[in-house]
Design a protein around this motif. Sequence first.
Motif, PDB file in Angstrom:
ATOM      1  N   CYS A 174       0.845  -1.201   0.000  1.00  0.00           N
ATOM      2  CA  CYS A 174       0.000   0.000   0.000  1.00  0.00           C
ATOM      3  C   CYS A 174       0.883   1.255   0.000  1.00  0.00           C
ATOM      4  O   CYS A 174       1.763   1.409   0.846  1.00  0.00           O
ATOM      5  CB  CYS A 174      -0.918  -0.007   1.218  1.00  0.00           C
ATOM      6  SG  CYS A 174      -1.887   1.504   1.363  1.00  0.00           S
ATOM      7  N   CYS A 177      -0.012   3.365   3.526  1.00  0.00           N
ATOM      8  CA  CYS A 177       0.367   2.930   4.887  1.00  0.00           C
ATOM      9  C   CYS A 177       1.553   1.960   4.899  1.00  0.00           C
ATOM     10  O   CYS A 177       2.034   1.597   5.971  1.00  0.00           O
ATOM     11  CB  CYS A 177      -0.832   2.305   5.600  1.00  0.00           C
ATOM     12  SG  CYS A 177      -1.320   0.691   4.944  1.00  0.00           S
ATOM     13  N   CYS A 197      -6.802  -1.295   0.229  1.00  0.00           N
ATOM     14  CA  CYS A 197      -6.116  -1.668   1.474  1.00  0.00           C
ATOM     15  C   CYS A 197      -7.175  -1.896   2.535  1.00  0.00           C
ATOM     16  O   CYS A 197      -7.735  -0.941   3.083  1.00  0.00           O
ATOM     17  CB  CYS A 197      -5.154  -0.544   1.872  1.00  0.00           C
ATOM     18  SG  CYS A 197      -4.159  -0.921   3.315  1.00  0.00           S
ATOM     19  N   CYS A 207      -5.619   0.746   5.588  1.00  0.00           N
ATOM     20  CA  CYS A 207      -5.980   2.169   5.710  1.00  0.00           C
ATOM     21  C   CYS A 207      -7.116   2.577   4.766  1.00  0.00           C
ATOM     22  O   CYS A 207      -7.428   3.762   4.657  1.00  0.00           O
ATOM     23  CB  CYS A 207      -4.751   3.027   5.443  1.00  0.00           C
ATOM     24  SG  CYS A 207      -4.182   2.938   3.721  1.00  0.00           S
TER      25      CYS A 207
END
Length: 522
Positions: A174, A177, A197, A207
């Motif tokens: 991701c 994050c 995500c 996130c």
Amino acid sequence: MFWADRHAEEIKKRFGKRTSPLIVRDEKTASGRVHIGSMRGVAIHGTMAEVLAADGVLATFLYEINDFDPMDGIPSELDSDVWAEHLGKPLCRVPSPDGKAKNFAEYYADEFKGVIAEAGFKPEYYHSSELYTSGKMNGVIRDALDAADRIRAIYKEVSGSVKKSDWLPISVLCEQCGKIGTTEAHNWDGEKVSYICTKGPGGSVGCQHKGSVAPWDGAAKLPWKVEWPAKWKVVGVDIEGAGKDHSTKGGAREVSDTIAREVFGIESPYDIPYEFFLDRNGKKMSSSAGRGASSREIADNFSPTILRLALIGKEPAVQVSIDPSGELLALLYDWHDRIASAYWDKTDDNEARLFEVLYHGAPPQKIYYPRFSTVTFVAQMQHLNIEEEFKGLKESVLTAEEKKELQERIVYARRWLERYAPDKYRFVLAKDAIPDGVKDFSDTQKKALRSVLTFVEQNKSLIGADFHAKLHEIKEQIGIAPKELFSALYIAFLGRDSGPQAGWFLSTIDRDFLIARLKEVS
Ligand SMILES: [Zn+2]
């Protein structure tokens, strides 16, 4: 035939003459203290590489520290409140618990590497994160994404696992994050994959970011049953075994073999399926009598040579105990000494060969090995001079090597006594009171003990070998069964009906006490 020699024959048949080294590979995800079970793979692959090299076949043992897998759990020794935020991140991007190692994976890998070195294996290490970030995996990632339909079908046909129709064999890192265990990918357009995500294994929380990335150079990783054959191709693996849990019908190995062949166009490596380590109850080794079962914790109980013997001595397909909480240590030392004799005296080819491999093809010259159970006994008798006793048992002066071996065995015997040794190896001289069992002695037993007393009174200095011969003479004269005689002696002095070699044992006891006790019990 020693198991590694048998596999070496097969391997030579399969690969023929090669100018480049055969690649032998194994790996471990460094997500916590590494369990002793992972040493079985190390030992099998390490021994294969060594045996092949000694046979003139170039072989390189590569060991992967898998540090790009997501953190999917928190080791029990860490505070879960503190570490939860890292769940889902690649292990190489999580900080080290001690703040010193390069990262989380390195911290745990370092401890494991120490045990590997101690047991005499010398792999070349590499990291899975490097495979990805260097771009070496880019080609196989493209192949896998292009063949996503086929991979979904293989999962279903081979293992019965059904994936959603838009599932892609990729985990994206991701961008927001930095987690890799929390993303779900969909829609591969030939250049980029889209992802969301969300959440992942072990309670890892994403996130909610939605994005689209080119999955190259460490921006994404393959799921492990696809990654495994992908690594075979990228690393060029020729020999790689797998544990029993992966080697079942429809298991990870079969899925990976099929993907290797059908997606990556390679033949899977020469396989050596291997069994688990067991505890003393015959169950898969977990923890041991309240202690942990990490490779470090278990290895601490064995000398490096004895650990190596436990690891390589048996066929890979045989379950082996590695539990120090029972009799194992004493059995392993006896086994070691037996294969030493087989080698030196040329009595058994298989055992001799094991001794040779145990010492990397260069076994020691013949020496006197002090029997471990006797070392354990002497170590408990405070009044004895250990080296003097073994000089007596050997019937000549100990050499420097013999003293060194004796000292090492004492260290492990004491540790074993402190932690694990079963009662049958524990001895206390019954000096303070006459043991209860004495009142059940028969007249024949008492008569035999009186003969022993007479012998002691007539001899100022007592030598184990003479004592031993005398006991057999008394046994014949009186017509007493050996067990009757020996158990009476052990009960009189140890309060139990078994013990070390009786003649030698009696010779280690203070003469005045010996006479006094024999008078009291006969
Ligand atoms: Zn995220």
